[in-house]
Design an enzyme around this catalytic site. Structure first.
Site, PDB file in Angstrom:
ATOM      1  N   SER A 166       0.844  -1.203   0.000  1.00  0.00           N
ATOM      2  CA  SER A 166       0.000   0.000   0.000  1.00  0.00           C
ATOM      3  C   SER A 166       0.876   1.248   0.000  1.00  0.00           C
ATOM      4  O   SER A 166       1.910   1.299   0.680  1.00  0.00           O
ATOM      5  CB  SER A 166      -0.872   0.000   1.258  1.00  0.00           C
ATOM      6  OG  SER A 166      -1.464   1.260   1.446  1.00  0.00           O
ATOM      7  N   TYR A 189      -3.540   5.417  -4.933  1.00  0.00           N
ATOM      8  CA  TYR A 189      -4.803   6.011  -5.370  1.00  0.00           C
ATOM      9  C   TYR A 189      -4.452   7.103  -6.371  1.00  0.00           C
ATOM     10  O   TYR A 189      -3.493   7.854  -6.145  1.00  0.00           O
ATOM     11  CB  TYR A 189      -5.539   6.637  -4.186  1.00  0.00           C
ATOM     12  CG  TYR A 189      -6.078   5.606  -3.214  1.00  0.00           C
ATOM     13  CD1 TYR A 189      -7.320   5.018  -3.434  1.00  0.00           C
ATOM     14  CD2 TYR A 189      -5.357   5.224  -2.083  1.00  0.00           C
ATOM     15  CE1 TYR A 189      -7.819   4.062  -2.544  1.00  0.00           C
ATOM     16  CE2 TYR A 189      -5.840   4.278  -1.207  1.00  0.00           C
ATOM     17  CZ  TYR A 189      -7.077   3.703  -1.443  1.00  0.00           C
ATOM     18  OH  TYR A 189      -7.558   2.758  -0.577  1.00  0.00           O
ATOM     19  N   THR A 214      -5.918   1.883  -7.195  1.00  0.00           N
ATOM     20  CA  THR A 214      -7.198   1.586  -6.543  1.00  0.00           C
ATOM     21  C   THR A 214      -8.206   2.658  -6.925  1.00  0.00           C
ATOM     22  O   THR A 214      -7.966   3.853  -6.733  1.00  0.00           O
ATOM     23  CB  THR A 214      -7.010   1.511  -5.013  1.00  0.00           C
ATOM     24  OG1 THR A 214      -6.005   0.530  -4.734  1.00  0.00           O
ATOM     25  CG2 THR A 214      -8.297   1.122  -4.318  1.00  0.00           C
ATOM     26  N   LYS A 290      -7.659  -1.771  -9.347  1.00  0.00           N
ATOM     27  CA  LYS A 290      -8.224  -2.519  -8.209  1.00  0.00           C
ATOM     28  C   LYS A 290      -9.526  -1.853  -7.766  1.00  0.00           C
ATOM     29  O   LYS A 290      -9.547  -0.639  -7.543  1.00  0.00           O
ATOM     30  CB  LYS A 290      -7.223  -2.517  -7.048  1.00  0.00           C
ATOM     31  CG  LYS A 290      -7.751  -3.132  -5.762  1.00  0.00           C
ATOM     32  CD  LYS A 290      -6.642  -3.243  -4.716  1.00  0.00           C
ATOM     33  CE  LYS A 290      -7.112  -3.927  -3.449  1.00  0.00           C
ATOM     34  NZ  LYS A 290      -7.868  -3.059  -2.549  1.00  0.00           N
ATOM     35  N   SER A 312     -12.710  -6.305  -6.571  1.00  0.00           N
ATOM     36  CA  SER A 312     -12.557  -6.101  -5.128  1.00  0.00           C
ATOM     37  C   SER A 312     -13.601  -5.115  -4.643  1.00  0.00           C
ATOM     38  O   SER A 312     -13.841  -4.089  -5.288  1.00  0.00           O
ATOM     39  CB  SER A 312     -11.150  -5.532  -4.852  1.00  0.00           C
ATOM     40  OG  SER A 312     -11.062  -5.053  -3.516  1.00  0.00           O
ATOM     41  N   HIS A 314     -12.987  -4.036  -1.595  1.00  0.00           N
ATOM     42  CA  HIS A 314     -12.159  -3.495  -0.518  1.00  0.00           C
ATOM     43  C   HIS A 314     -12.486  -4.192   0.812  1.00  0.00           C
ATOM     44  O   HIS A 314     -12.438  -3.601   1.882  1.00  0.00           O
ATOM     45  CB  HIS A 314     -12.416  -1.992  -0.397  1.00  0.00           C
ATOM     46  CG  HIS A 314     -11.202  -1.155  -0.113  1.00  0.00           C
ATOM     47  ND1 HIS A 314     -10.644  -0.308  -1.036  1.00  0.00           N
ATOM     48  CD2 HIS A 314     -10.447  -0.998   1.009  1.00  0.00           C
ATOM     49  CE1 HIS A 314      -9.620   0.333  -0.495  1.00  0.00           C
ATOM     50  NE2 HIS A 314      -9.468  -0.074   0.748  1.00  0.00           N
TER      51      HIS A 314
END
Ligand code: FNR
Length: 417
Positions: A166, A189, A214, A290, A312, A314
């Site tokens: 991450s 992000y 993401t 994602k 996903s 999350h």
């Protein structure tokens, strides 16, 4: 007393006796008994060994499944940190749906296939791993153990798992790659272009060749479990977390040297498919999206030159839509039509869960909370054991369904109930 009145009283009495008998019986967990009904029975099947929360495992080797780690992590962690890990959004409908979704798909085992040797090796965007079990990106791993992301990287190296780091990690990507002994994929992000570009460049310099972007962020996330558990936390956390986005970034080494003095530069709600295309055209890194949850977006991603997608929700943390990712997977697989790899996560806890998704056409399965339970419970040995349990379970299910390698898993091995 006239006869009809007497009859009325006696039948009322019988009704009362019936209700009382029913109440007493149901209090003890046995269905209410009518006069001529079958004699009381124990639940069938009887649960003879329910998990005992007063007798937790004290060594990772004692764990029988990944669930054994969660209560140990809960015991070790502060309420707020455990709440951050455990929380879903709103009523946690999606969080539960992710688990219940697996019950809607059943396996169709094939017999008399030589499964004495099982090969779980998997190639993902040009790199081979020992299994299709991937470490999902999760922020702030040092909130769960002082070794944080380094412990996770060491465990990933032991089992040769792909690790996705991450951007909100509490350890830098350089340190994590050194511990993993191989490149990791880097999650970020999409934000103001200058911030996104700086993160990509840093990851690329560190040796990462895949950016996991993401795309499910941006909206307010009502994490009620976190909010409620945090109320029970008497510690003063402002010193280690801070409350503003600037405080957050100051404690996230991957953002070192990136100018975020303007809070708008961290905005992620204003990103579009054009932002993704710009990103795609500006880096040599492969791009994985994602958070894809519909066949429409899967098709757009494939048509936009994206290298892979991760189905996903999350882990039930961003929208309480109630759709399990295992239920979404078929429409995505169909839309993508084999043009790019499809990975999936959210709620995977058992070998059967993993094998169902792979048989349906997923290339790999990412795991979130279970490895954090292992980390919070025992540090690196806990993460290692969680991954080992999942590998062992997945291997056994491959033998049970008659698939000696990942490519031998086929959609005919799963049916929708
Ligand atoms: C996450 N997840 C996540 N995803 C992401 O893209 N960037 C991130 O920084 C984080 N951070 C994060 C923190 C914590 C504590 C959790 C539990 C999850 C989501 C993660 O990558 C993954 O999608 C889910 O965790 C998968 O669901 P399960 O396995 O936790 O049910």
């Amino acid at each position: 007393m006239p006869l009809p009145q007497l009859r009325q009283i006696s039948s009322r009495r019988r009704l009362l006796q019936f209700l009382v008998a029913g109440t007493l019986c149901t209090q003890h967990g046995v269905p209410a008994l009518a006069q001529n009904a079958a004699p009381p029975r124990l639940p069938d099947p009887m649960s003879w060994a329910p998990r005992d929360l007063n007798n937790l495992i004290s060594d990772p080797k004692e764990a029988l499944d990944v669930f054994d780690f969660e209560p140990v992590a809960k015991k070790n962690l502060s309420p707020a940190h455990f709440g951050y890990m455990a929380t879903g959004i709103d009523d946690e409908v999606t969080l539960r749906a992710n688990r219940e979704g697996f019950l809607k798909f059943q396996l169709r085992p094939r017999r008399l296939v030589d499964v004495a040797t099982i090969d779980m090796t998997t190639e993902l965007l040009g790199t081979r791993f020992d299994s299709p079990i991937v470490i999902a990106p999760t922020g702030s791993n040092r909130a769960f153990h002082s070794d944080g992301e380094v412990a996770v990287a060491n465990a990933a190296r032991t089992g040769n798992h792909l690790q996705i780091l991450s951007s909100g990690a509490t350890t830098s990507i350089e340190e994590v790659i050194a511990a993993r002994g191989a490149p990791v994929w880097f999650q970020l992000y999409p934000r103001k272009w200058e911030v996104t570009e700086a993160l990509l460049k840093r990851a690329e310099r560190a040796g990462s060749s895949v950016a996991v972007v993401t795309v499910d962020g941006g909206a307010f996330t009502n994490w009620e479990t976190l909010a409620r558990l945090r109320r029970n936390d008497t510690r003063q956390c402002d010193g280690c977390h801070g409350s503003s986005i600037r405080d957050y970034v100051a404690r996230r080494p991957n953002f070192d040297g990136i100018d975020v003095s303007d809070p708008a530069s961290m905005n992620i709600a204003n990103q579009t498919w054009d932002s993704i295309k710009r990103l795609r055209d500006s880096t040599k890194m492969k791009i994985v999206l994602k958070g894809i949850l519909t066949h429409e977006d899967a098709a757009l991603a494939t048509d936009s030159g994206i290298d892979a997608i991760i189905v996903s929700n999350h882990g039930g943390r961003v929208v309480d839509s109630g759709r399990a990712t295992i239920e979404i997977l078929p429409e995505i697989i169909e839309a993508v039509g084999g043009r790019i790899p499809v990975l999936v996560d959210s709620g995977f806890r058992r070998g059967t869960d993993i094998i169902k998704a792979l048989a349906m056409g997923a290339q790999a399965v990412c795991i979130g909370r279970p490895y954090l339970w292992g980390l919070g419970a025992f540090g690196q040995p806990g993460v290692e054991r969680v991954l080992e349990i999942l590998r062992n379970e997945a291997r056994a299910v491959m033998q049970q369904v008659g698939a000696r390698s990942i490519k031998h898993l086929t959609p005919r091995m799963v049916q929708r109930a």
